[in-house]
Write a protein that holds these residues in place. Structure first.
Motif, PDB file in Angstrom:
ATOM      1  N   CYS A 279       0.870  -1.173   0.000  1.00 16.27           N
ATOM      2  CA  CYS A 279       0.000   0.000   0.000  1.00 16.27           C
ATOM      3  C   CYS A 279       0.907   1.222   0.000  1.00 16.27           C
ATOM      4  O   CYS A 279       1.776   1.358   0.867  1.00 16.27           O
ATOM      5  N   ILE A 280       0.748   2.087  -0.989  1.00 22.40           N
ATOM      6  CA  ILE A 280       1.572   3.297  -1.104  1.00 22.40           C
ATOM      7  C   ILE A 280       0.734   4.515  -0.734  1.00 22.40           C
ATOM      8  O   ILE A 280      -0.353   4.705  -1.272  1.00 22.40           O
ATOM      9  N   PHE A 281       1.245   5.317   0.194  1.00 23.76           N
ATOM     10  CA  PHE A 281       0.643   6.634   0.401  1.00 23.76           C
ATOM     11  C   PHE A 281       1.431   7.621  -0.445  1.00 23.76           C
ATOM     12  O   PHE A 281       2.621   7.832  -0.226  1.00 23.76           O
ATOM     13  N   ASP A 282       0.768   8.205  -1.423  1.00 25.57           N
ATOM     14  CA  ASP A 282       1.408   9.011  -2.467  1.00 25.57           C
ATOM     15  C   ASP A 282       0.955  10.471  -2.351  1.00 25.57           C
ATOM     16  O   ASP A 282      -0.086  10.846  -2.874  1.00 25.57           O
ATOM     17  N   PRO A 283       1.719  11.307  -1.653  1.00 21.69           N
ATOM     18  CA  PRO A 283       1.283  12.690  -1.434  1.00 21.69           C
ATOM     19  C   PRO A 283       1.405  13.594  -2.660  1.00 21.69           C
ATOM     20  O   PRO A 283       0.800  14.666  -2.707  1.00 21.69           O
ATOM     21  N   GLU A 284       2.171  13.164  -3.675  1.00 22.71           N
ATOM     22  CA  GLU A 284       2.436  14.059  -4.810  1.00 22.71           C
ATOM     23  C   GLU A 284       1.946  13.524  -6.153  1.00 22.71           C
ATOM     24  O   GLU A 284       2.211  14.124  -7.192  1.00 22.71           O
ATOM     25  N   GLY A 285       1.296  12.383  -6.165  1.00 24.11           N
ATOM     26  CA  GLY A 285       0.804  11.832  -7.425  1.00 24.11           C
ATOM     27  C   GLY A 285       1.875  11.204  -8.285  1.00 24.11           C
ATOM     28  O   GLY A 285       1.722  11.109  -9.508  1.00 24.11           O
ATOM     29  N   PRO A 315      -5.995  -9.691   0.727  1.00 25.89           N
ATOM     30  CA  PRO A 315      -4.542  -9.859   0.608  1.00 25.89           C
ATOM     31  C   PRO A 315      -3.991  -9.749  -0.809  1.00 25.89           C
ATOM     32  O   PRO A 315      -2.829  -9.422  -0.998  1.00 25.89           O
ATOM     33  N   GLY A 316      -4.826 -10.017  -1.820  1.00 26.88           N
ATOM     34  CA  GLY A 316      -4.335  -9.955  -3.194  1.00 26.88           C
ATOM     35  C   GLY A 316      -4.448  -8.584  -3.824  1.00 26.88           C
ATOM     36  O   GLY A 316      -4.118  -8.418  -5.001  1.00 26.88           O
ATOM     37  N   THR A 317      -4.884  -7.583  -3.054  1.00 27.90           N
ATOM     38  CA  THR A 317      -5.110  -6.242  -3.605  1.00 27.90           C
ATOM     39  C   THR A 317      -4.025  -5.273  -3.152  1.00 27.90           C
ATOM     40  O   THR A 317      -3.770  -5.125  -1.952  1.00 27.90           O
ATOM     41  N   ASN A 318      -3.395  -4.605  -4.119  1.00 25.08           N
ATOM     42  CA  ASN A 318      -2.418  -3.558  -3.827  1.00 25.08           C
ATOM     43  C   ASN A 318      -3.071  -2.189  -4.066  1.00 25.08           C
ATOM     44  O   ASN A 318      -3.912  -2.049  -4.935  1.00 25.08           O
ATOM     45  N   ILE A 319      -2.677  -1.199  -3.283  1.00 27.21           N
ATOM     46  CA  ILE A 319      -3.365   0.089  -3.306  1.00 27.21           C
ATOM     47  C   ILE A 319      -2.379   1.248  -3.394  1.00 27.21           C
ATOM     48  O   ILE A 319      -1.319   1.212  -2.763  1.00 27.21           O
ATOM     49  N   VAL A 320      -2.759   2.270  -4.157  1.00 28.06           N
ATOM     50  CA  VAL A 320      -2.046   3.551  -4.146  1.00 28.06           C
ATOM     51  C   VAL A 320      -3.027   4.612  -3.657  1.00 28.06           C
ATOM     52  O   VAL A 320      -4.056   4.851  -4.276  1.00 28.06           O
ATOM     53  N   VAL A 321      -2.713   5.237  -2.524  1.00 28.97           N
ATOM     54  CA  VAL A 321      -3.558   6.283  -1.945  1.00 28.97           C
ATOM     55  C   VAL A 321      -3.005   7.637  -2.374  1.00 28.97           C
ATOM     56  O   VAL A 321      -1.936   8.039  -1.933  1.00 28.97           O
ATOM     57  N   ASN A 322      -3.727   8.289  -3.258  1.00 29.69           N
ATOM     58  CA  ASN A 322      -3.291   9.585  -3.791  1.00 29.69           C
ATOM     59  C   ASN A 322      -3.744  10.699  -2.834  1.00 29.69           C
ATOM     60  O   ASN A 322      -4.928  10.888  -2.609  1.00 29.69           O
ATOM     61  N   GLY A 323      -2.786  11.413  -2.295  1.00 35.91           N
ATOM     62  CA  GLY A 323      -3.097  12.450  -1.304  1.00 35.91           C
ATOM     63  C   GLY A 323      -3.074  13.853  -1.822  1.00 35.91           C
ATOM     64  O   GLY A 323      -3.067  14.809  -1.019  1.00 35.91           O
ATOM     65  N   LEU A 324      -3.093  14.052  -3.153  1.00 31.94           N
ATOM     66  CA  LEU A 324      -3.028  15.394  -3.716  1.00 31.94           C
ATOM     67  C   LEU A 324      -4.183  16.284  -3.248  1.00 31.94           C
ATOM     68  O   LEU A 324      -4.012  17.499  -3.060  1.00 31.94           O
ATOM     69  N   ALA A 325      -5.358  15.716  -3.082  1.00 29.74           N
ATOM     70  CA  ALA A 325      -6.532  16.510  -2.697  1.00 29.74           C
ATOM     71  C   ALA A 325      -6.629  16.734  -1.193  1.00 29.74           C
ATOM     72  O   ALA A 325      -7.527  17.419  -0.733  1.00 29.74           O
ATOM     73  N   LEU A 326      -5.719  16.137  -0.429  1.00 36.07           N
ATOM     74  CA  LEU A 326      -5.722  16.309   1.024  1.00 36.07           C
ATOM     75  C   LEU A 326      -4.972  17.577   1.411  1.00 36.07           C
ATOM     76  O   LEU A 326      -3.947  17.918   0.808  1.00 36.07           O
ATOM     77  N   LYS A 327      -5.466  18.264   2.430  1.00 39.87           N
ATOM     78  CA  LYS A 327      -4.726  19.399   2.971  1.00 39.87           C
ATOM     79  C   LYS A 327      -3.559  18.869   3.790  1.00 39.87           C
ATOM     80  O   LYS A 327      -3.562  17.747   4.245  1.00 39.87           O
ATOM     81  N   VAL A 328      -2.558  19.721   3.979  1.00 40.93           N
ATOM     82  CA  VAL A 328      -1.342  19.274   4.658  1.00 40.93           C
ATOM     83  C   VAL A 328      -1.635  18.712   6.045  1.00 40.93           C
ATOM     84  O   VAL A 328      -1.096  17.670   6.442  1.00 40.93           O
ATOM     85  N   ASP A 329      -2.524  19.389   6.811  1.00 38.00           N
ATOM     86  CA  ASP A 329      -2.800  18.913   8.158  1.00 38.00           C
ATOM     87  C   ASP A 329      -3.639  17.637   8.180  1.00 38.00           C
ATOM     88  O   ASP A 329      -3.812  17.004   9.227  1.00 38.00           O
ATOM     89  N   GLU A 330      -4.185  17.206   7.020  1.00 34.27           N
ATOM     90  CA  GLU A 330      -4.946  15.973   6.945  1.00 34.27           C
ATOM     91  C   GLU A 330      -4.028  14.773   6.659  1.00 34.27           C
ATOM     92  O   GLU A 330      -4.482  13.643   6.725  1.00 34.27           O
TER      93      GLU A 330
END
Length: 330
Positions: A279-285, A315-330
């Motif tokens: 699972c990737i948390f991706d703050p910049e896309g 378990p077989g699912t991989n995820i990319v969480v795109n954080g571009l729309a999140l505010k910095v404090d979120e």
């Protein structure tokens, strides 16, 4: 805690002469209290198992009939993974003098030396059946059904990855589910071939060996994973290959533009090749369109926590969480 479940064979592993000792039952209860799941994987038919092992309710799932039947003790739900045996096949075996002969929901079982007769009847009727051996027992099942396929069905219900399972067994029919487990263990009384392919062999036999393993899991879970699980190849150092264990952390550091994201993407590819989830948390896309991953959120849509938790339970699912729309404090 890396190993989330213990999958154990019954006869010759958990039990001796069909019985489980009080000390082994106590160890199983202790492991369950640690938050782990218990899965029993056996060639026995369910009514027979319940008769000899009334404490079967300790287990979260039971894989019976060598993979053909999945039983949930808590709800008493039974789920077959293959069709019932052919009546013609059973009748032919009886006429050919195959005794004893046991017929389950899917399995047909006898003992050596009747395997030659069984094979003749399979050929005569043109059936797609397999013969599986278990220390003198001869089990006949539809092609492709074994303890590994049964374990996979049980793990799907439990939403667990096979990588997080320790399997322990002793006989020929245990090879399949031991190979399918993240870490494979053979008890001291196991057949030589099972010991050769196992990651570890216990000092003690049967139930005592299971108790020994449970003690190690509770006290040394991450140590076992670090020593026995190779993980994914990172590269070489001083002529030696360097691997990233699933229980270790790697920091990718450096200034902007030197290829950190490229390296991280290569790492995800190797994780996927090994069947490991990421699972990737991706703050910049930077990981938009990453192959083999489900994207959550984009430049204008915030990712949903509920969606993330639902996806990551598979378990077989991989995820990319795109954080571009999140505010910095979120």
């Amino acid at each position: 805690m890396y190993f989330m479940a213990l999958a154990t064979d019954y006869d010759g592993t958990l039990a001796h002469d069909g019985l489980v000792t009080a000390s082994t039952l106590s160890a199983l209860k202790k492991l369950k209290k640690s938050g782990r799941k218990l899965i029993l994987v056996t060639g026995r038919e369910l009514p027979d198992l319940k008769e000899v092992f009334p404490e079967v309710g300790l287990f979260d799932k039971v894989v019976a009939e060598n993979g053909a039947l999945i039983y949930t003790p808590a709800s008493e739900e039974e789920q077959t993974t293959s069709p019932s045996p052919s009546a013609d096949f059973v009748d032919r075996l009886k006429k050919r003098g195959v005794k004893p002969l046991s017929v389950g929901r899917s399995i047909v079982a006898t003992w050596e030396p009747h395997q030659a007769t069984v094979l003749d009847v399979i050929k005569e009727l043109g059936l797609e059946l397999e013969i599986i051996f278990n220390k003198g027992a001869v089990m006949i099942l539809p092609s492709g059904i074994n303890k590994a396929t049964g374990l996979a069905a049980a793990l799907k219900d439990l939403r667990l990855s096979p990588h997080n399972v320790v399997g322990i067994g002793d006989a020929e029919n245990d090879h399949a589910f031991l190979r399918a487990s993240g870490c494979s263990i053979a008890v001291a009384n196991a057949l030589p071939a099972v010991k050769e392919t196992a990651d570890l062999v216990t000092r003690e036999a049967r139930g005592k060996g299971v108790e020994e393993l449970i003690g190690k899991l509770i006290k040394q879970d991450h140590l076992i994973a670090r020593k026995r699980l190779r993980g994914v190849l990172l590269g070489t150092a001083n002529g030696k290959k360097v691997y990233l264990s699933p229980v270790e952390t790697v920091l990718i550091a450096g200034s902007s533009g030197i290829g950190k994201s490229t390296l991280a993407t290569a790492l995800t590819e190797r994780l996927a090749e090994q069947g490991l989830q990421f699972c990737i948390f991706d703050p910049e896309g930077d990981y938009d369109g990453l192959e083999g991953a489900v994207p959550l959120g984009d430049g204008s849509t915030t990712p949903s926590k509920e969606q993330l938790l639902e996806l990551i339970e598979k378990p077989g699912t991989n995820i990319v969480v795109n954080g571009l729309a999140l505010k910095v404090d979120e």
